[in-house]
Scaffold this active site. Structure first.
Site, PDB file in Angstrom:
ATOM      1  CG  HIS A   1      29.373 -24.927  12.047  1.00  0.00           C
ATOM      2  ND1 HIS A   1      28.211 -25.641  11.845  1.00  0.00           N
ATOM      3  CD2 HIS A   1      30.360 -25.703  11.539  1.00  0.00           C
ATOM      4  CE1 HIS A   1      28.494 -26.776  11.225  1.00  0.00           C
ATOM      5  NE2 HIS A   1      29.794 -26.844  11.046  1.00  0.00           N
TER       6      HIS A   1
ATOM      7  CE1 TYR B   1      32.718 -28.745  13.120  1.00  0.00           C
ATOM      8  CE2 TYR B   1      33.696 -30.304  11.582  1.00  0.00           C
ATOM      9  CZ  TYR B   1      32.660 -29.463  11.937  1.00  0.00           C
ATOM     10  OH  TYR B   1      31.574 -29.319  11.113  1.00  0.00           O
TER      11      TYR B   1
ATOM     12  NE  ARG C   1      29.394 -30.091  13.303  1.00  0.00           N
ATOM     13  CZ  ARG C   1      28.819 -31.258  13.520  1.00  0.00           C
ATOM     14  NH1 ARG C   1      27.947 -31.370  14.518  1.00  0.00           N
ATOM     15  NH2 ARG C   1      29.096 -32.311  12.779  1.00  0.00           N
TER      16      ARG C   1
ATOM     17  NE  ARG D   1      26.797 -31.699   9.968  1.00  0.00           N
ATOM     18  CZ  ARG D   1      26.982 -32.995  10.218  1.00  0.00           C
ATOM     19  NH1 ARG D   1      26.030 -33.694  10.841  1.00  0.00           N
ATOM     20  NH2 ARG D   1      28.093 -33.592   9.846  1.00  0.00           N
TER      21      ARG D   1
ATOM     22  CE  LYS E   1      27.593 -30.647   5.909  1.00  0.00           C
ATOM     23  NZ  LYS E   1      28.972 -30.113   5.883  1.00  0.00           N
TER      24      LYS E   1
ATOM     25  CG  HIS F   1      32.420 -35.409  11.431  1.00  0.00           C
ATOM     26  ND1 HIS F   1      33.398 -34.798  12.179  1.00  0.00           N
ATOM     27  CD2 HIS F   1      31.568 -34.419  11.049  1.00  0.00           C
ATOM     28  CE1 HIS F   1      33.161 -33.496  12.242  1.00  0.00           C
ATOM     29  NE2 HIS F   1      32.061 -33.242  11.572  1.00  0.00           N
TER      30      HIS F   1
END
Length: 409
Positions: free
Chosen positions: A352, A387, A355, A258, A283, A378
């Site tokens: 992103h 994704y 990613r 990220r 996150k 995640h």
């Protein structure tokens, strides 16, 4: 904060020099600040008591004096620079612009609710600062509208049609996705208001936003040859900025990190002897230890040796202009490097996209979805699915045949 006995201009000059501003910039900033102090002395105002309104008044006054002196007006009038004045006020007052002060009962109520809401978002929900900022902005906006429309003490009598009218007011200039985000932020505020007893009922279920389909917001994807083209183009740029951007893009392309994870990467996160790198996932608040791949290590080392400003900050990636501090976003870096490499994408083109490209590349290499999610940081398998949506052709290729008997049942 500056002590009253110190010379503010001399202290400002020292601070700017410590932040490695260019000597010409320091001279300009100090000149603007000195003229502002002369104006304050003429008005018999202490610099500690300066407000934003007073700065605007001074700018108008200085612009008028400039027009009289040089006879300039209209669109060719050069604006009076504010940066030096703001730097002086940050030094003297400790914070600029100053925190707003309530001018009426409605504003005092709004400030109190937003402060209380911010504490709850930070301490109870543990949200990231950027998320809290967005939620507080919406709360401030909604409360201002509500008090203006229905009075200072109208929250307890808040109704569904008030919510509908607010959403109608917000809708015209927003996309479906942006309006959906407004609805989500408003639901959060309404739940909080009911939880603390500021509204009679919980109105959050009555906020109607546009329907957003699952994974419809997946950005564009970079193909492997496009990633290689971008890395090749930035690798040829041996300027200070080029060294920094090359290290950033190597991290993006290799690990699919990220933007915030790269911006928060610190010097002690890289273990050169063990050839590993520690990633703090913003996150999930978890840490991952990844092998330091050779292209990444070489790019980061080249930047640290020849491209990074010599400052005390522990973050690796620093702005290229004073004041030198850590980078906050990488989207502009990515867009600039895509453009220089001649890579044009139809959709979003922020950080992103690397990613997503890394996730799809791993899927095509038959890497299990769980491993892909672990690398991307995640918390759950569901977070990895968006994704992989862009690899639908790959997923079709490995789809299992369904027995005919099961189809008939």
């Amino acid at each position: 904060m500056l002590k009253s006995s110190e010379d503010p201009i001399a202290e400002l000059k020292a601070v700017l020099a410590g932040q490695r501003y260019h000597p010409r910039t320091i001279s300009n900033y100090c000149g603007c600040a000195r003229r502002f102090l002369d104006y304050l002395e003429w008005r018999e105002i202490q610099v500690e008591n300066v407000t934003e309104a007073l700065v605007s008044t001074y700018i108008s006054h200085a612009s008028g004096m400039l027009r009289k002196r040089h006879g300039r007006s209209g669109p060719h009038q050069h604006p009076i620079p504010r940066a030096g004045i703001h730097a002086l006020l940050r030094l003297v007052q400790g914070q600029w612009p100053p925190p707003p002060k309530a001018a009426c009962a409605a504003e005092a109520e709004r400030f109190a609710i937003c402060d209380e809401y911010g504490v709850w978002l930070r301490e109870a929900r543990g949200l990231a600062p950027a998320s809290i900022e967005a939620l507080i902005w919406e709360a401030r906006h909604f409360l201002t509208w509500q008090f203006r429309q229905n009075g200072d003490n109208s929250l307890m009598s808040l109704r569904v049609d008030d919510i509908d009218r607010y959403m109608e007011m917000r809708a015209p200039k927003l996309t479906r996705k942006s309006l959906s985000a407004v609805a989500n932020r408003l639901r959060s505020l309404l739940r909080h208001l009911h939880r603390v007893g500021r509204t009679a009922i919980d109105l959050s279920p009555h906020v109607i936003g546009p329907l957003i389909y699952a994974y419809e917001g997946v950005p564009s994807i970079l193909e492997r040859d496009q990633v290689a083209a971008v890395l090749r183009a930035v690798g040829k740029d041996r300027t200070l900025r080029g060294l920094r951007d090359h290290a950033i893009l190597q991290l993006l392309a290799t690990y699919g990190l990220r933007s915030s994870e790269i911006c928060n990467l610190r010097l002690d996160d890289i273990n050169w002897r063990a050839e590993s790198i520690r990633i703090r996932h913003t996150k999930t608040k978890a840490c991952s230890f990844l092998p330091l791949m050779e292209p990444v290590g070489e790019a980061v080392l080249a930047y640290l040796r020849a491209g990074r400003p010599a400052i005390d900050a522990r973050e690796i990636f620093i702005r290229m202009r004073a004041p030198y501090r850590k980078l906050r976003m990488l989207d502009s870096v990515v867009r600039r490097r895509l453009r220089h490499a001649g890579v044009k994408l139809p959709g979003k083109s922020g950080a992103h996209i690397f990613r997503h490209a890394r996730a799809v590349e791993m899927l095509r290499a038959s890497v299990p979805q769980k491993v892909i999610g672990d690398l991307l940081g995640h918390r759950s398998a569901e977070s990895t699915v968006p994704y992989l949506k862009l690899a639908t052709e790959d997923l079709r290729a490995i789809a299992l045949d369904v027995p005919e008997a099961e189809l008939l049942s």
